[in-house]
Design a protein around this motif. Structure first.
Motif, PDB file in Angstrom:
ATOM      1  N   THR A   1       0.854  -1.181   0.000  1.00 52.92           N
ATOM      2  CA  THR A   1       0.000   0.000   0.000  1.00 52.92           C
ATOM      3  C   THR A   1       0.895   1.237   0.000  1.00 52.92           C
ATOM      4  N   ASP A   2       0.300   2.394  -0.202  1.00 49.59           N
ATOM      5  CA  ASP A   2       1.059   3.643  -0.128  1.00 49.59           C
ATOM      6  C   ASP A   2       1.667   3.804   1.263  1.00 49.59           C
ATOM      7  N   GLN A   3       0.962   3.331   2.291  1.00 47.78           N
ATOM      8  CA  GLN A   3       1.495   3.418   3.652  1.00 47.78           C
ATOM      9  C   GLN A   3       2.735   2.537   3.801  1.00 47.78           C
ATOM     10  N   HIS A   4       2.744   1.359   3.184  1.00 45.82           N
ATOM     11  CA  HIS A   4       3.939   0.504   3.218  1.00 45.82           C
ATOM     12  C   HIS A   4       5.124   1.235   2.602  1.00 45.82           C
ATOM     13  N   ALA A   5       4.896   1.903   1.474  1.00 45.73           N
ATOM     14  CA  ALA A   5       5.972   2.646   0.812  1.00 45.73           C
ATOM     15  C   ALA A   5       6.475   3.777   1.713  1.00 45.73           C
ATOM     16  N   ALA A   6       5.572   4.466   2.371  1.00 41.36           N
ATOM     17  CA  ALA A   6       5.972   5.537   3.291  1.00 41.36           C
ATOM     18  C   ALA A   6       6.774   4.964   4.453  1.00 41.36           C
ATOM     19  N   ASP A   7       6.359   3.807   4.956  1.00 41.83           N
ATOM     20  CA  ASP A   7       7.095   3.151   6.046  1.00 41.83           C
ATOM     21  C   ASP A   7       8.494   2.745   5.600  1.00 41.83           C
ATOM     22  N   LEU A   8       8.629   2.263   4.362  1.00 44.84           N
ATOM     23  CA  LEU A   8       9.943   1.904   3.835  1.00 44.84           C
ATOM     24  C   LEU A   8      10.856   3.125   3.777  1.00 44.84           C
ATOM     25  N   ARG A   9      10.316   4.242   3.339  1.00 40.26           N
ATOM     26  CA  ARG A   9      11.114   5.476   3.278  1.00 40.26           C
ATOM     27  C   ARG A   9      11.511   5.962   4.676  1.00 40.26           C
ATOM     28  N   HIS A  10      10.610   5.839   5.617  1.00 37.43           N
ATOM     29  CA  HIS A  10      10.910   6.236   6.992  1.00 37.43           C
ATOM     30  C   HIS A  10      12.016   5.351   7.569  1.00 37.43           C
ATOM     31  N   ARG A  11      11.908   4.060   7.340  1.00 37.54           N
ATOM     32  CA  ARG A  11      12.945   3.124   7.818  1.00 37.54           C
ATOM     33  C   ARG A  11      14.283   3.455   7.163  1.00 37.54           C
ATOM     34  N   ALA A  12      14.278   3.785   5.880  1.00 33.86           N
ATOM     35  CA  ALA A  12      15.514   4.158   5.177  1.00 33.86           C
ATOM     36  C   ALA A  12      16.136   5.397   5.806  1.00 33.86           C
ATOM     37  N   GLU A  13      15.303   6.359   6.172  1.00 37.22           N
ATOM     38  CA  GLU A  13      15.803   7.582   6.816  1.00 37.22           C
ATOM     39  C   GLU A  13      16.466   7.255   8.157  1.00 37.22           C
ATOM     40  N   LEU A  14      15.841   6.369   8.926  1.00 36.18           N
ATOM     41  CA  LEU A  14      16.421   5.968  10.205  1.00 36.18           C
ATOM     42  C   LEU A  14      17.758   5.253  10.014  1.00 36.18           C
ATOM     43  N   LEU A  15      17.844   4.411   8.988  1.00 39.39           N
ATOM     44  CA  LEU A  15      19.102   3.713   8.710  1.00 39.39           C
ATOM     45  C   LEU A  15      20.198   4.694   8.311  1.00 39.39           C
ATOM     46  N   ASP A  16      19.850   5.699   7.512  1.00 36.27           N
ATOM     47  CA  ASP A  16      20.832   6.722   7.127  1.00 36.27           C
ATOM     48  C   ASP A  16      21.326   7.494   8.349  1.00 36.27           C
TER      49      ASP A  16
ATOM     50  N   LEU B   1      15.673  -0.045   0.354  1.00 34.43           N
ATOM     51  CA  LEU B   1      14.308   0.224   0.810  1.00 34.43           C
ATOM     52  C   LEU B   1      13.668   1.354   0.015  1.00 34.43           C
ATOM     53  N   ARG B   2      14.444   2.397  -0.268  1.00 33.74           N
ATOM     54  CA  ARG B   2      13.920   3.498  -1.088  1.00 33.74           C
ATOM     55  C   ARG B   2      13.583   3.007  -2.495  1.00 33.74           C
ATOM     56  N   GLY B   3      14.406   2.110  -3.012  1.00 35.88           N
ATOM     57  CA  GLY B   3      14.137   1.536  -4.330  1.00 35.88           C
ATOM     58  C   GLY B   3      12.825   0.768  -4.359  1.00 35.88           C
ATOM     59  N   LEU B   4      12.549   0.012  -3.292  1.00 36.30           N
ATOM     60  CA  LEU B   4      11.283  -0.716  -3.209  1.00 36.30           C
ATOM     61  C   LEU B   4      10.107   0.259  -3.153  1.00 36.30           C
ATOM     62  N   ALA B   5      10.259   1.332  -2.382  1.00 37.98           N
ATOM     63  CA  ALA B   5       9.197   2.339  -2.286  1.00 37.98           C
ATOM     64  C   ALA B   5       8.996   3.036  -3.630  1.00 37.98           C
ATOM     65  N   ASP B   6      10.095   3.356  -4.313  1.00 42.90           N
ATOM     66  CA  ASP B   6       9.996   3.992  -5.630  1.00 42.90           C
ATOM     67  C   ASP B   6       9.322   3.072  -6.639  1.00 42.90           C
ATOM     68  N   ALA B   7       9.660   1.772  -6.580  1.00 42.20           N
ATOM     69  CA  ALA B   7       9.031   0.803  -7.483  1.00 42.20           C
ATOM     70  C   ALA B   7       7.529   0.741  -7.225  1.00 42.20           C
ATOM     71  N   HIS B   8       7.146   0.812  -5.960  1.00 38.52           N
ATOM     72  CA  HIS B   8       5.714   0.835  -5.637  1.00 38.52           C
ATOM     73  C   HIS B   8       5.046   2.045  -6.288  1.00 38.52           C
ATOM     74  N   ASP B   9       5.679   3.213  -6.153  1.00 34.77           N
ATOM     75  CA  ASP B   9       5.093   4.432  -6.722  1.00 34.77           C
ATOM     76  C   ASP B   9       4.944   4.341  -8.236  1.00 34.77           C
ATOM     77  N   ARG B  10       5.903   3.715  -8.892  1.00 32.77           N
ATOM     78  CA  ARG B  10       5.852   3.603 -10.363  1.00 32.77           C
ATOM     79  C   ARG B  10       4.834   2.587 -10.844  1.00 32.77           C
ATOM     80  N   THR B  11       4.587   1.540 -10.063  1.00 33.70           N
ATOM     81  CA  THR B  11       3.774   0.421 -10.557  1.00 33.70           C
ATOM     82  C   THR B  11       2.446   0.242  -9.832  1.00 33.70           C
ATOM     83  N   ARG B  12       2.147   1.103  -8.893  1.00 31.79           N
ATOM     84  CA  ARG B  12       0.925   0.912  -8.113  1.00 31.79           C
ATOM     85  C   ARG B  12      -0.315   1.043  -8.993  1.00 31.79           C
ATOM     86  N   ILE B  13      -1.334   0.348  -8.582  1.00 34.32           N
ATOM     87  CA  ILE B  13      -2.619   0.411  -9.264  1.00 34.32           C
ATOM     88  C   ILE B  13      -3.552   1.180  -8.347  1.00 34.32           C
TER      89      ILE B  13
END
Length: 89
Positions: free
Chosen positions: A34-49, A70-82
């Protein structure tokens, strides 16, 4: 969800012939985010950085690489989401 049982790469326990949701594999063609999963992935990436900035280089490099993945997975979601609008056509 467009699940195709024969394409599922998640672990099957041998007792039932259905995918196990607690064994999801990110590269599976059946994965649904979901979009929330993608946002969570980006948040986790920020914490790792942030953690990488205070960690010795070899470990910091791995943390930054994982953040980029993780950002790549979130970006892929944004590009391919339905979206609902697309699905109702």
């Amino acid at each position: 969800m467009y699940r195709k049982r024969e394409q599922a790469v998640c672990h099957r326990d041998g007792i039932k012939d259905t995918p196990s949701l607690d064994h999801c594999v990110p590269s599976c063609g059946n994965i649904a985010r979901t979009d929330q999963h993608a946002a969570d992935l980006r948040h986790r990436a920020e914490l790792l950085d942030q953690q990488a900035a205070h960690t010795p280089q070899p470990v910091g490099d791995r943390l930054r690489a994982n953040a980029a993945r993780l950002r790549g997975l979130a970006d892929a979601h944004d590009r391919t989401r339905i979206t609902f609008q697309e699905a109702s056509r």
